[in-house]
Enzyme design. Structure first.
Site, mmCIF file in Angstrom:
data_model
loop_
_atom_site.group_PDB
_atom_site.id
_atom_site.type_symbol
_atom_site.label_atom_id
_atom_site.label_comp_id
_atom_site.label_asym_id
_atom_site.label_seq_id
_atom_site.Cartn_x
_atom_site.Cartn_y
_atom_site.Cartn_z
ATOM 1 N N ASN A 142 -11.449 -1.686 -0.268
ATOM 2 C CA ASN A 142 -10.466 -1.276 0.729
ATOM 3 C C ASN A 142 -10.002 -2.325 1.723
ATOM 4 O O ASN A 142 -9.549 -1.971 2.815
ATOM 5 C CB ASN A 142 -11.013 -0.066 1.495
ATOM 6 C CG ASN A 142 -10.712 1.215 0.742
ATOM 7 O OD1 ASN A 142 -9.552 1.490 0.424
ATOM 8 N ND2 ASN A 142 -11.726 1.973 0.415
ATOM 9 N N TRP B 50 0.842 -1.189 0.000
ATOM 10 C CA TRP B 50 0.000 0.000 0.000
ATOM 11 C C TRP B 50 0.894 1.261 0.000
ATOM 12 O O TRP B 50 1.894 1.308 0.711
ATOM 13 C CB TRP B 50 -0.922 0.004 1.237
ATOM 14 C CG TRP B 50 -1.711 1.263 1.322
ATOM 15 C CD1 TRP B 50 -2.833 1.583 0.611
ATOM 16 C CD2 TRP B 50 -1.407 2.397 2.136
ATOM 17 N NE1 TRP B 50 -3.249 2.850 0.929
ATOM 18 C CE2 TRP B 50 -2.391 3.383 1.871
ATOM 19 C CE3 TRP B 50 -0.403 2.689 3.058
ATOM 20 C CZ2 TRP B 50 -2.408 4.625 2.493
ATOM 21 C CZ3 TRP B 50 -0.419 3.930 3.676
ATOM 22 C CH2 TRP B 50 -1.414 4.881 3.399
ATOM 23 N N ASP C 26 -2.348 5.521 -3.266
ATOM 24 C CA ASP C 26 -2.740 6.541 -2.290
ATOM 25 C C ASP C 26 -1.568 7.451 -1.959
ATOM 26 O O ASP C 26 -1.725 8.445 -1.250
ATOM 27 C CB ASP C 26 -3.242 5.874 -1.000
ATOM 28 C CG ASP C 26 -4.721 5.539 -1.089
ATOM 29 O OD1 ASP C 26 -5.398 6.042 -2.007
ATOM 30 O OD2 ASP C 26 -5.205 4.761 -0.246
ATOM 31 N N LYS D 185 -16.026 6.386 -8.884
ATOM 32 C CA LYS D 185 -14.753 5.827 -8.396
ATOM 33 C C LYS D 185 -15.115 4.611 -7.544
ATOM 34 O O LYS D 185 -15.756 4.747 -6.506
ATOM 35 C CB LYS D 185 -14.021 6.879 -7.554
ATOM 36 C CG LYS D 185 -12.772 6.352 -6.862
ATOM 37 C CD LYS D 185 -12.097 7.476 -6.079
ATOM 38 C CE LYS D 185 -10.935 6.962 -5.259
ATOM 39 N NZ LYS D 185 -10.301 8.020 -4.464
ATOM 40 N N TRP D 186 -14.712 3.435 -8.008
ATOM 41 C CA TRP D 186 -15.145 2.159 -7.401
ATOM 42 C C TRP D 186 -13.984 1.618 -6.577
ATOM 43 O O TRP D 186 -12.991 1.168 -7.132
ATOM 44 C CB TRP D 186 -15.514 1.200 -8.530
ATOM 45 C CG TRP D 186 -16.115 -0.106 -8.137
ATOM 46 C CD1 TRP D 186 -15.537 -1.084 -7.389
ATOM 47 C CD2 TRP D 186 -17.410 -0.591 -8.498
ATOM 48 N NE1 TRP D 186 -16.389 -2.145 -7.267
ATOM 49 C CE2 TRP D 186 -17.551 -1.873 -7.941
ATOM 50 C CE3 TRP D 186 -18.471 -0.077 -9.257
ATOM 51 C CZ2 TRP D 186 -18.689 -2.650 -8.109
ATOM 52 C CZ3 TRP D 186 -19.607 -0.855 -9.433
ATOM 53 C CH2 TRP D 186 -19.714 -2.123 -8.862
ATOM 54 N N ASP D 187 -14.151 1.672 -5.267
ATOM 55 C CA ASP D 187 -13.056 1.349 -4.358
ATOM 56 C C ASP D 187 -13.211 -0.069 -3.789
ATOM 57 O O ASP D 187 -14.307 -0.669 -3.849
ATOM 58 C CB ASP D 187 -13.062 2.385 -3.221
ATOM 59 C CG ASP D 187 -11.675 2.657 -2.639
ATOM 60 O OD1 ASP D 187 -10.783 1.821 -2.839
ATOM 61 O OD2 ASP D 187 -11.511 3.695 -1.971
ATOM 62 N N CYS E 290 -10.287 1.460 -8.147
ATOM 63 C CA CYS E 290 -9.424 1.852 -7.038
ATOM 64 C C CYS E 290 -9.480 0.727 -6.025
ATOM 65 O O CYS E 290 -10.505 0.063 -5.878
ATOM 66 C CB CYS E 290 -9.970 3.153 -6.440
ATOM 67 S SG CYS E 290 -9.186 3.646 -4.891
ATOM 68 N N ARG F 197 -10.348 -2.491 8.587
ATOM 69 C CA ARG F 197 -10.958 -1.157 8.402
ATOM 70 C C ARG F 197 -12.444 -1.186 8.777
ATOM 71 O O ARG F 197 -13.276 -0.580 8.131
ATOM 72 C CB ARG F 197 -10.790 -0.674 6.961
ATOM 73 C CG ARG F 197 -10.687 0.840 6.854
ATOM 74 C CD ARG F 197 -10.855 1.336 5.437
ATOM 75 N NE ARG F 197 -10.523 2.748 5.332
ATOM 76 C CZ ARG F 197 -11.012 3.562 4.422
ATOM 77 N NH1 ARG F 197 -11.836 3.124 3.511
ATOM 78 N NH2 ARG F 197 -10.671 4.825 4.393
HETATM 79 C C1 DGJ Z 1 -8.937 4.545 -0.522
HETATM 80 C C2 DGJ Z 1 -8.714 5.361 -1.758
HETATM 81 O O1 DGJ Z 1 -7.540 4.988 -2.391
HETATM 82 C C3 DGJ Z 1 -8.714 6.837 -1.368
HETATM 83 O O2 DGJ Z 1 -8.431 7.624 -2.497
HETATM 84 C C4 DGJ Z 1 -10.049 7.176 -0.784
HETATM 85 O O3 DGJ Z 1 -11.039 7.024 -1.764
HETATM 86 C C5 DGJ Z 1 -10.344 6.285 0.411
HETATM 87 N N1 DGJ Z 1 -10.200 4.901 0.069
HETATM 88 C C6 DGJ Z 1 -11.737 6.542 0.934
HETATM 89 O O4 DGJ Z 1 -12.109 5.671 1.919
#
Ligand code: DGJ
Length: 699
Positions: free
Chosen positions: A452, A173, A518, A448-450, A496, A415
């Site tokens: 995480n 990351w 990021d 923007k499809w994240d 993303c 998270r």
């Molecule tokens: C991770 C993304 O890479 C960031 O740009 C942002 O969108 C955060 N998540 C939001 O939780």
């Protein structure tokens, strides 16, 4: 187009500069003949006529020579295909069953080779896309269910050479896609992801060379189009033989159960041979993705503003309006509201899964803000993370069984979130309704499809074969994206995953750009971008200018000029807290944005030449499109008062003259190529954009 020998057992595929040949022996062994410069059908047949070595008790005649080594029989290499029948028999013993080619006016030249093992049909697909060969495999079962333990997309065989070198893109990351090169030694080098997504740790790509430089020498590259767990194995066998096997799934514990009349199609594993060095290989990969993979790649991506680093979760319509006003003044074309606009999402502890605007923050929903943004002349975008849920959400309270979990085991919360099971029809249907509703309810131009967190507890208690979740989640994601794209063709999507955790040819075939990392520190970014550019084009590489000192990572102070030039190497975005930028900064930013718009077609659609890698302090990239050339140069630090080296340009016509748009000076191409361009960079963190235009005789 595939050329087939008269006996229908030798095939030759050719692109503009390369050929690929294979042959089925009279014992139905499918052997690799050639991958490299163009050869003729007669050459391929001459190679096919060479006998395979004899078997002997300690070596297999097939190892290192087969196109798709299956498990079982006289083989000791890692199998690309591993199958188990319900009564426990493993392995495949196939017979050649014929071939088909899709040539002619409507065909795309695809070659299909069919093999049969009882009621299981294995079809190997080959398609030339210029000099990139796409390979994949289809398995079709007519008999009782069989378990697919492993079904790789392809095995690539390299020519016999000594001292292969392996290039890969590793990271974590905030430090993705860092290029490393190391000698290949005997045994197997395995890279991949066991995380359910492509992962920050490796891009699914390798390159092999023996003595290539940036612009010279042979380079073989392979890239996998898959956004879940994956594995690529580079094997250095005895006798200077190297094979690269890759596909979906992270081990052999089981992919899926292939029932009667069911078909499994592997993702594409693409391969490229180039003799233009690492730069030539990258340019070929970029052209391939722009032409065949990325949707609408001839449409340039707009300059965006993203609110994440400015606001974090502290979002309100009023604050967004304030940012939007400043972004519009700066020339931004797309305004994106990041995380925090929906449900009870005031921190990362709640709300994921509830995709309705937070009524305290957006009392009238998203439409008033979207209309306002449109009124300012910008497009409007939103952030979503559809595959996830916070336990503290209405969705999870209603459907705790919709997540991936192992019954009776702890549900790992990274998270504060759990991963939904997109293999389930009801989950996909719910997400479809939510997202379709969102895109229909407000004028949204961009998503923007994240994603995480990694998958950990990939269980599915109701399913007789829960392991299939690893692949079916990804197929579910693809199906959802495809359905949304079809229903909302004007909406663009960004992939993303906490930065660059989901970047691969699979997701790129259904998204318009990716979030690279990021890490928005402009200096670190040069290294990340250098690695990224080995495979992927600038057209998909999102890069933001953020605040100085860098608030996210390292507190580094850097001039706006340096931040802009670093980010202009891809799809430019701005992600700083504009409310705190002074008038001077805003005015300067406006000029940079205007300059980027001018050079954008060249950056996003041009040929990339990496003039100098980031190590060494001076880093420079050059883009060439038609008569236009753009150079972006970044100096980390000047030492001992020594002059910064001139940049020897590439890809120019030595006979032509070029006018520098910044100074009005004219240079001969031959001199720019041989002696280079002086940039005037000095001190620390200096940067410059140089535009050159080729002069025609009538200019
Ligand atoms: C991770 C993304 O890479 C960031 O740009 C942002 O969108 C955060 N998540 C939001 O939780």
């Amino acid at each position: 187009m595939a050329q087939v020998s008269q006996d229908g057992r030798t095939w030759l595929l050719s692109g503009p500069a390369s050929s690929y040949a294979l042959h089925v022996t009279d014992r139905d062994e499918l052997v690799h003949l050639h991958w490299g410069p163009r050869i003729t059908p007669a050459d391929a047949e001459a190679l096919a006529a060479r006998p395979l070595p004899d078997d002997w008790p300690f070596e297999s005649r097939l190892d290192g020579r087969e196109e798709y080594p299956v498990e079982g029989g006289p083989r000791f290499v890692r199998p690309a295909l591993s199958v188990r029948t319900v009564d426990g028999r493993r392995g495949t013993e196939w017979a050649f069953d014929g071939h088909e080619t899709d040539d002619g006016e409507t065909g795309d030249g695809e070659l299909r080779l069919r093999f049969r093992d009882g009621e299981l049909t294995v079809t190997l697909h080959y398609r030339m896309r210029d000099d990139v060969i796409e390979r994949w495999v289809t398995l079709h079962n007519r008999g009782p269910a069989v378990e697919l333990l492993r079904a790789d997309s392809a095995t690539w065989t390299l020519p016999e050479r000594e001292h292969w070198r392996l290039s890969q893109l590793h990271g974590r990351w905030a430090a993705e896609s860092r290029l490393t090169r190391s000698p290949l030694t005997y045994g197997e080098k395995v890279i991949g992801s066991r995380r359910g997504h492509t992962g920050h740790q490796h891009l699914p790509w390798v390159a092999l060379d023996t003595d290539a430089t940036e612009e010279r020498g042979e380079v073989y590259g392979c890239a996998l189009g898959w956004s879940g767990s994956w594995r690529v194995c580079v094997a250095q066998l005895p006798d200077a033989r190297v094979q690269i096997t890759g596909g979906a799934g992270h081990d052999d514990s089981g992919l899926l159960m292939l029932g009667t009349a069911e078909t499994y199609v592997t993702p594409v594993f693409a391969g490229l041979w180039s003799d233009g060095g690492f730069g030539g290989a990258s340019r070929a990969w970029h052209a391939y993705q722009r032409t065949y993979v990325v949707p609408d790649a001839d449409r340039d991506r707009p300059v965006l503003f993203n609110s994440w680093e400015a606001t974090g979760f502290d979002i309100s319509e009023e604050r967004q309006r304030g940012l939007a006003a400043r972004a519009a003044e700066m020339g931004v074309e797309l305004f994106v509201v990041d995380d925090g606009w929906f449900g009870a999402r005031t921190s990362d502890r709640a709300g994921l899964g509830d995709w309705t605007p937070n009524p305290d923050r957006f009392p009238g929903g998203l439409k008033p803000l979207a209309d306002h943004v449109h009124g300012l002349g910008m497009e409007f975008g939103i952030w979503v993370e559809p595959e996830m849920v916070n336990p503290d959400s209405d969705l999870y309270r209603a459907h705790p069984d919709w997540v991936q979990f192992q019954p009776g085991r702890r549900r790992t919360e990274y998270r504060n979130q759990l991963v939904l099971n997109l293999a389930r029809d009801d989950v996909r249907e719910y997400l479809w309704e939510q997202l379709d509703g969102l895109l229909s309810g407000a004028p949204v131009d961009y998503v923007k499809w994240d994603f995480n967190r990694c998958s950990t507890d990939a269980g599915w208690p109701d399913d007789p074969y829960p392991q299939r979740l690893w692949t079916d989640h990804v197929r579910g994601l693809y199906a959802l994206l495809d359905r949304l794209r079809a229903a909302h063709p004007d909406v663009a999507f960004e992939s993303c995953s906490g930065g660059g955790g989901r970047i691969d040819l699979g997701v790129l075939s259904r998204t318009d750009q990716v979030w690279t990392s990021d890490n928005t520190d402009p200096l670190d970014r040069l290294t990340v971008q250098h690695g990224f550019s080995q495979l992927h084009p600038a057209r998909v590489m999102a890069a933001w200018v953020t605040d100085s000192p860098n608030a996210m990572l390292n507190g580094r102070v850097s001039p706006l000029r340096f931040r802009f030039v670093s980010a202009m190497a891809g799809v430019l975005g701005v992600g700083g807290d504009l409310a705190r930028w002074g008038e001077e900064e805003l005015a300067e930013a406006r000029e940079w944005v205007a300059l980027y718009k001018e050079i954008r077609p060249v950056v996003q659609r041009g040929d990339l030449y990496r003039l100098r890698p980031p190590e060494g302090g001076l880093s420079a990239v050059q883009y060439v499109l038609g008569d236009e050339t753009v150079v972006l140069a970044c100096l980390q630090a000047q030492h001992y008062g020594e002059p910064v080296p001139a940049l020897r340009l590439r890809g120019l016509d030595p006979e032509a003259s070029y006018e520098c748009r910044e100074t009005g000076e004219t240079y001969r191409g031959a001199l720019l190529l041989h002696h280079g361009l002086r940039t005037g960079l000095r001190g620390d963190l200096d940067a410059v954009v140089v535009r050159l235009r080729r002069l025609r005789s009538d200019d």
